[in-house]
Structures are given as C-alpha cells and as structure tokens.
Design a protein around this motif. Structure first.
Motif, mmCIF file in Angstrom:
data_model
loop_
_atom_site.group_PDB
_atom_site.id
_atom_site.type_symbol
_atom_site.label_atom_id
_atom_site.label_comp_id
_atom_site.label_asym_id
_atom_site.label_seq_id
_atom_site.Cartn_x
_atom_site.Cartn_y
_atom_site.Cartn_z
ATOM 1 N N PRO A 328 0.844 -1.206 0.000
ATOM 2 C CA PRO A 328 0.000 0.000 0.000
ATOM 3 C C PRO A 328 0.872 1.245 0.000
ATOM 4 C CG PRO A 328 0.184 -0.853 2.229
ATOM 5 C CD PRO A 328 1.035 -1.754 1.351
ATOM 6 N N SER A 329 0.527 2.209 -0.818
ATOM 7 C CA SER A 329 1.278 3.468 -0.832
ATOM 8 C C SER A 329 0.470 4.475 -1.636
ATOM 9 C CB SER A 329 2.658 3.273 -1.477
ATOM 10 O OG SER A 329 2.538 3.146 -2.882
ATOM 11 N N GLY A 330 1.022 5.680 -1.772
ATOM 12 C CA GLY A 330 0.347 6.707 -2.554
ATOM 13 C C GLY A 330 0.295 6.397 -4.036
ATOM 14 N N THR A 331 1.109 5.437 -4.483
ATOM 15 C CA THR A 331 1.101 5.074 -5.904
ATOM 16 C C THR A 331 0.402 3.749 -6.173
ATOM 17 O OG1 THR A 331 3.271 4.004 -5.694
ATOM 18 C CG2 THR A 331 3.250 6.330 -6.328
ATOM 19 N N ALA A 332 -0.101 3.102 -5.129
ATOM 20 C CA ALA A 332 -0.713 1.775 -5.296
ATOM 21 C C ALA A 332 -2.030 1.865 -6.039
ATOM 22 C CB ALA A 332 -0.934 1.131 -3.931
ATOM 23 N N GLN A 333 -2.375 0.788 -6.750
ATOM 24 C CA GLN A 333 -3.690 0.749 -7.383
ATOM 25 C C GLN A 333 -4.771 0.692 -6.302
ATOM 26 O OE1 GLN A 333 -4.107 -2.666 -9.909
ATOM 27 N NE2 GLN A 333 -3.654 -4.146 -8.300
ATOM 28 N N ARG A 334 -5.958 1.197 -6.649
ATOM 29 C CA ARG A 334 -7.056 1.336 -5.700
ATOM 30 C C ARG A 334 -8.183 0.369 -6.044
ATOM 31 N NH1 ARG A 334 -4.975 6.487 -7.277
ATOM 32 N NH2 ARG A 334 -5.743 5.758 -9.279
ATOM 33 N N PRO A 335 -8.986 -0.020 -5.069
ATOM 34 C CA PRO A 335 -10.213 -0.731 -5.392
ATOM 35 C C PRO A 335 -11.101 0.155 -6.272
ATOM 36 C CG PRO A 335 -9.711 -0.943 -3.057
ATOM 37 C CD PRO A 335 -8.759 0.065 -3.612
ATOM 38 N N GLY A 336 -11.531 -0.383 -7.373
ATOM 39 C CA GLY A 336 -12.317 0.396 -8.338
ATOM 40 C C GLY A 336 -11.526 0.798 -9.561
ATOM 41 N N ASP A 337 -10.190 0.712 -9.516
ATOM 42 C CA ASP A 337 -9.375 0.994 -10.692
ATOM 43 C C ASP A 337 -9.628 -0.049 -11.776
ATOM 44 O OD1 ASP A 337 -8.235 3.151 -9.445
ATOM 45 O OD2 ASP A 337 -6.213 2.292 -9.294
ATOM 46 N N VAL A 338 -9.383 0.330 -13.008
ATOM 47 C CA VAL A 338 -9.458 -0.600 -14.141
ATOM 48 C C VAL A 338 -8.072 -0.671 -14.775
ATOM 49 C CG1 VAL A 338 -10.413 -1.029 -16.438
ATOM 50 C CG2 VAL A 338 -11.903 -0.229 -14.587
ATOM 51 N N LEU A 339 -7.603 -1.878 -14.988
ATOM 52 C CA LEU A 339 -6.327 -2.071 -15.678
ATOM 53 C C LEU A 339 -6.539 -2.905 -16.926
ATOM 54 C CD1 LEU A 339 -5.451 -5.218 -15.005
ATOM 55 C CD2 LEU A 339 -4.718 -4.233 -12.843
ATOM 56 N N THR A 340 -5.592 -2.806 -17.830
ATOM 57 C CA THR A 340 -5.635 -3.571 -19.075
ATOM 58 C C THR A 340 -4.557 -4.637 -19.029
ATOM 59 O OG1 THR A 340 -6.420 -1.650 -20.305
ATOM 60 C CG2 THR A 340 -5.519 -3.484 -21.586
ATOM 61 N N GLN A 341 -5.017 -5.879 -19.022
ATOM 62 C CA GLN A 341 -4.084 -7.001 -18.965
ATOM 63 C C GLN A 341 -3.317 -7.118 -20.282
ATOM 64 O OE1 GLN A 341 -5.456 -8.641 -15.124
ATOM 65 N NE2 GLN A 341 -3.654 -9.079 -16.356
ATOM 66 N N GLY A 343 -2.538 -8.457 -23.603
ATOM 67 C CA GLY A 343 -3.474 -9.077 -24.536
ATOM 68 C C GLY A 343 -4.751 -8.291 -24.726
ATOM 69 N N GLY A 344 -5.027 -7.294 -23.828
ATOM 70 C CA GLY A 344 -6.125 -6.368 -24.082
ATOM 71 C C GLY A 344 -7.347 -6.483 -23.198
ATOM 72 N N THR A 345 -7.528 -7.545 -22.427
ATOM 73 C CA THR A 345 -8.696 -7.673 -21.562
ATOM 74 C C THR A 345 -8.622 -6.646 -20.438
ATOM 75 O OG1 THR A 345 -8.905 -10.041 -22.008
ATOM 76 C CG2 THR A 345 -9.967 -9.223 -20.014
ATOM 77 N N THR A 346 -9.734 -5.956 -20.190
ATOM 78 C CA THR A 346 -9.774 -4.986 -19.098
ATOM 79 C C THR A 346 -10.381 -5.625 -17.852
ATOM 80 O OG1 THR A 346 -11.920 -4.140 -19.850
ATOM 81 C CG2 THR A 346 -9.933 -3.013 -20.650
ATOM 82 N N VAL A 347 -9.836 -5.246 -16.692
ATOM 83 C CA VAL A 347 -10.263 -5.834 -15.421
ATOM 84 C C VAL A 347 -10.498 -4.723 -14.411
ATOM 85 C CG1 VAL A 347 -9.592 -7.298 -13.473
ATOM 86 C CG2 VAL A 347 -9.053 -8.001 -15.814
ATOM 87 N N GLU A 348 -11.667 -4.754 -13.766
ATOM 88 C CA GLU A 348 -11.963 -3.857 -12.659
ATOM 89 C C GLU A 348 -11.413 -4.504 -11.383
ATOM 90 O OE1 GLU A 348 -15.798 -1.605 -10.556
ATOM 91 O OE2 GLU A 348 -16.106 -3.342 -11.867
ATOM 92 N N SER A 432 -18.202 -7.295 -14.635
ATOM 93 C CA SER A 432 -17.945 -5.964 -14.089
ATOM 94 C C SER A 432 -18.932 -4.973 -14.677
ATOM 95 C CB SER A 432 -16.512 -5.533 -14.435
ATOM 96 O OG SER A 432 -16.342 -4.145 -14.274
ATOM 97 N N ARG A 433 -19.256 -3.931 -13.931
ATOM 98 C CA ARG A 433 -20.160 -2.909 -14.454
ATOM 99 C C ARG A 433 -19.450 -1.957 -15.414
ATOM 100 N NH1 ARG A 433 -19.642 2.028 -11.991
ATOM 101 N NH2 ARG A 433 -18.256 2.067 -10.178
ATOM 102 N N VAL A 434 -18.073 -1.960 -15.407
ATOM 103 C CA VAL A 434 -17.357 -0.994 -16.248
ATOM 104 C C VAL A 434 -16.287 -1.623 -17.133
ATOM 105 C CG1 VAL A 434 -17.736 0.953 -14.677
ATOM 106 C CG2 VAL A 434 -15.712 -0.502 -14.385
ATOM 107 N N ALA A 435 -15.919 -2.882 -16.872
ATOM 108 C CA ALA A 435 -14.807 -3.500 -17.606
ATOM 109 C C ALA A 435 -15.218 -4.886 -18.101
ATOM 110 C CB ALA A 435 -13.577 -3.595 -16.710
ATOM 111 N N ASP A 436 -14.295 -5.563 -18.770
ATOM 112 C CA ASP A 436 -14.586 -6.910 -19.264
ATOM 113 C C ASP A 436 -14.813 -7.903 -18.127
ATOM 114 O OD1 ASP A 436 -14.185 -6.007 -21.887
ATOM 115 O OD2 ASP A 436 -12.041 -6.493 -21.835
ATOM 116 N N LEU A 437 -14.059 -7.748 -17.045
ATOM 117 C CA LEU A 437 -14.110 -8.672 -15.909
ATOM 118 C C LEU A 437 -13.892 -7.903 -14.615
ATOM 119 C CD1 LEU A 437 -11.708 -11.595 -16.974
ATOM 120 C CD2 LEU A 437 -14.152 -11.856 -16.520
ATOM 121 N N ALA A 438 -14.385 -8.457 -13.521
ATOM 122 C CA ALA A 438 -13.972 -8.022 -12.188
ATOM 123 C C ALA A 438 -12.994 -9.062 -11.653
ATOM 124 C CB ALA A 438 -15.181 -7.902 -11.267
ATOM 125 N N ASN A 439 -12.111 -8.642 -10.762
ATOM 126 C CA ASN A 439 -11.110 -9.616 -10.287
ATOM 127 C C ASN A 439 -11.625 -10.476 -9.146
ATOM 128 O OD1 ASN A 439 -10.845 -7.578 -8.248
ATOM 129 N ND2 ASN A 439 -8.693 -8.138 -7.907
#
Length: 507
Positions: A328-341, A343-348, A432-439
């Motif tokens: 955890p830090s000021g640069t860490a990803q947050r719950p609710g962030d979306v990343l692109t794996q 190959g292109g799949t997006t994950v919330e 996911s409500r915003v991405a291809d998948l939720a984690n």
C-alpha cells in the motif's frame, strides 16, 4: 546472502549407495513392518540379506520387544547396536503393515522421520532403500533440509542433521540412475523451499529475478528478464498494476528448456508475489508474516525448470514467471481501478488483495503465445483452497482431462492434488459494471473455483490447462512431519516434474 552464495548452498545431506556396514558408520536404520495382529505377533525387519547374522537379528528383535515396538507408521525406536556390528546405534522406523505394498511416499515419510531424529549423528546407513532407492533418497534429503542463513552463532542449532546417508542397496546401473534422479528432484524441492524461506527483505522482485538468472544459466536454460519499464511498454498491465505500490518494481522472467526433436511443449506459470500486504485492501496483521510464501508458485516453477534442464527431459519447457511486491502506498492501485491485462482484456480491481490472478493472467497470455500443448500454472492463490481442502491438499482445476491427469500424477508422487470443478454459474459473478471482468465476485462462496474461472478467461483455445492452488500446501506453519519441514515445503515441484516426465512418456 548474494546470488552466488545462494546458488552454492548445500541443501541436504550427501547420499550414496553402499552394500555393507563399515567402522565409520554411526547408525544403522532398519524398517520395521507391523504384523497383521500386533497384539500377538512381533513386527518383522526390512533389511538386506546377510547384513545381520542370526545372533544380531535376535538381539535387535529382543531390544524392539523390550521397547514395545509395533512397527506402526511413524514409530521411531533407538537402542545400542549388538557388539557384532560396527555401528553404535540401531534406529528402527515403523512402516505399518504389508511393506511389500507400501507406496513410495510411505518410504519418503519414514526416511524423513528417521533423519530428523538423528541430530548430531555423523554418518547413517539405512536399509529403507530395500523398499525403494529413489523414495528413500528423497525422504532423507528433504527430511534433513535446514535453512539457517539468517541465524547468528548464538541462535543456530547446536546439533546438526547427519551430513551423510548411505543407502544399503546394490550398486547397479538401475539403482544409480534412480538415485541420481531422486537427488535432482529433491534438490529442486529444496531450492523452492530456499526461495520461500528467504525473507522478503532479501528476496524482492529484482533479487528474485537475479537469483533465478544465475541458477537457470548454470543449468543451461535460456533466460529472458523484463524490467518494469519494459513491462509497461509491452502492456503487462496486471504485473505493472500490482507492483505500482512498491518502491521495488516488478519483473517478468522467462526460462526456456529447448528439447531438440521433441514434439511437445509444456508452459509453466508461477505466481511470484515476493510479499503480499494485500495492498490498499490490506490484510490483518495476524499471520501477515506468512505472506513471505506468496511466491511459492514461482519458486516451484523456477525449481522445476532448472530440474528439467538437469534431467534433460525430452519435452520443451517454457516457464513464464511474474514477480511483484503488493504494497500500500500513494502510488498503489485502488479498489475500483481498471487495468488492461497483457493481450487487451480490461479488469476492474474490486479487491487489491486478489492480486495474484492479475499477474498470472498477464503471464498466461504470454505463455500461450508460445503455442504450448499444455499449460500448468501454480500459485498460493486463495484462502478458499485451505477452507475447502486443508493445509496439505492442493486443489487442481482446469480443462477436465488434463486437470484429472495432473491430479492423478500428483497423488502418485505423494503431493496429493485433488481435482475440483469450475461451475459455469459462477462465471457471471465475475462480470464488471465498467470493464470486461472483475477480479473478484461479490460473495465468499467457491473462492478457489472463481479464481480459476477468472484465469480460464486468459487461457488459449485448445490448450490442455491445469491450475494448481497451493495456498496451504506450499508453506507449513506447524511442526515438521515426515520429510516436510517447517516453512516452505517445495510443493508442487515433484508434481510438476512428474507431469513433464508423464508427457514425455505418454504425449
């Protein structure tokens, strides 16, 4: 400890074959077979022909009777040797009933129990090899494993495990080959244990990658390493996202054993979270120190790839190993962030503590680009594995046929993987409500199964796939048992090696 020190470490006792006792031997170990009716019948000795004359055998049997020995599994007795023998001590190890039908793991367990009771003994001669040279060698090597690199002289063990074990068996070509194979396998398990037992202060992604490079290069593997800049440029969003919170950036390591002429390729992927705080979704403090083991899957895959090179298995093996630290830090990803794996799949990312599947997804997609016939990933992935199967039984999921094959092989070598389902109704819970998948799903049911269903989304079509969840089995938090020491266990190294050999044998 430097990378070179790590590669030079002796991980177990020296083990050789012998056909006789000598005056330099300290202890003779004899297997003890329980009678069908232990109340009325004495146990019998598992020992080579002509090792004991009638008088010595009678004296040993009398001592066993005086101590109430039954031969039940795990029973250890020690007593002075008859004066006609050059050794000073006899140790008997219970094997239970019907020794002829004992599986190899019973011998491993007995050998592990044997050596752990022999602290301070210099040289051991064991008759357990009468029931199998390979299992006896593995059990003694792994039961004698110690990890004390970070102890000063004032707290190091005052007694040491035996430095040498000689197995009573014919010095035949077959026995020598079996011993050589067993020692390579056992050393690979011990290497995985070393990686897991090394504290995260000393094994962070860059250092893990460097130690892997040194060891893999020594074994003759081709090595490729991507650093954080290269990972970001290539689009490895899962690995980069998980590593964002740490000052120690991630790596992706690729190891290639190219078997010339082989028509089969097996991809191996292992989760390499060198420490897992949970990130912003931080874990409770109690037990968080156990998360030094969260790279147990990566440790197993690295050790397996090195063993494949040493054994020269006739199948191409390509290991893809993502390494990151989840902080955890000021640069860490947050719950609710979306990343692109990759190959292109997006994950919330609904929970940053479900990070292992994010780095595995990137690595799986990359591994599938090599067009493997089979893919095995392994990870300390879910607490749900322990809820479902306990601390010693890996869960095996994947495509039905290959999943069952991996589980069967795992059971045959004593690591006891158990096949588990991936119910189709759980897939919708990863929407996911915003991405291809939720984690993660929005409930706690079937967590091990849902994690595998998430990973399935990244496995290429037509590839036989198995996912091995070793959240509990990779790290022993209780006391030692059999040949399993406290801390890192090396599970599922022996399963992975055996699967590679099964592919060579059966395609």
């Amino acid at each position: 400890m430097s990378s070179n020190d790590f590669s030079d470490r002796v991980r177990g006792p020296r083990i050789e074959l012998t056909t006789a006792l000598t005056k330099d031997d300290d202890v003779l170990v004899i297997g003890l077979i329980a009678a069908e009716d232990a109340d009325t019948q004495a146990p019998s000795l598992l020992i080579g022909e002509d090792l004991l004359d009638d008088a010595a055998a009678d004296a040993v049997s009398a001592s066993i009777a005086a101590l109430g020995g039954t031969g039940r599994s795990g029973e250890i007795l020690s007593f002075p040797a008859p004066t006609s023998l050059p050794v000073r001590l006899i140790q008997t190890v219970g094997l239970g009933q019907d020794s002829d039908d004992h599986d190899a793991d019973a011998i491993r367990q007995a050998a592990g129990e044997s050596i752990r009771k022999l602290d301070g003994v210099g040289r051991v001669v064991s008759a357990l090899a009468q029931a199998g040279v390979g299992p006896a060698a593995e059990g003694y090597f792994l039961g004698g494993y110690r990890f004390e690199e970070f102890r000063s002289a004032k707290s190091a063990s005052k007694k040491q495990a035996p430095s040498e074990v000689r197995l009573l068996a014919a010095k035949s070509k077959e026995n020598r080959a079996e011993l050589d194979h067993a020692l390579i396998v056992a050393d690979a398990v011990a290497l995985a244990r070393d990686f897991v037992n090394t504290p995260p202060s000393h094994l962070f992604p860059a250092e893990f990658a460097e130690r892997t490079r040194v060891l893999a290069s020594q074994a003759g593997l081709r090595v490729e390493i991507l650093d954080d800049v290269e990972l970001a440029k290539a689009g490895y969003g899962g690995i980069v996202g998980v590593g964002k919170g740490s000052s120690r950036p991630p790596r992706l390591v690729r190891l290639i054993h190219d078997a010339k002429g082989s028509e089969r390729t097996v991809a191996l992927v292992g989760k390499g979270i060198t420490f897992d705080t949970g990130g912003i979704s931080i874990k409770p403090a109690a037990g968080m120190d156990h998360m030094t083991s969260d790279m147990g899957g990566a440790a197993a895959v690295v050790a397996t790839a090195i063993a494949a090179a040493k054994l020269d298995v006739n199948v191409t093996v390509i290991a893809t190993v993502p390494m990151a630290e989840n902080m955890p830090s000021g640069t860490a990803q947050r719950p609710g962030d979306v990343l692109t794996q990759y190959g292109g799949t997006t994950v919330e990312v609904l929970n940053t503590d479900a990070e292992g599947r994010l780095i595995l997804a990137d690595a799986i997609v990359r591994a599938c680009e090599d067009d493997p016939d089979y893919l095995i990933d392994t990870a300390t992935l879910t607490g749900a594995q322990m809820v479902a199967l306990g601390n010693r039984t890996p869960g095996v999921l994947g495509t039905d046929e290959f999943r069952d094959r991996v589980a069967s092989v795992s059971q045959s070598v004593g690591e006891n993987g158990w096949p588990m389902p991936m119910p189709s109704e759980l897939r919708g819970d990863l929407d996911s409500r915003v991405a291809d998948l939720a984690n993660v799903t929005n409930h706690r049911w079937g967590g091990m199964l849902s994690a595998a269903i998430f990973l399935k989304e990244f496995v290429g079509e037509g590839i036989g796939w198995a996912h091995v969840d070793v959240a509990g089995p990779a790290f022993n938090t209780s006391g030692p048992w059999g040949y399993t020491t406290k801390g890192g266990t090396g599970v599922p190294v022996r399963t992975l090696i055996a699967v590679l050999e099964d592919v060579v044998e059966n395609g």
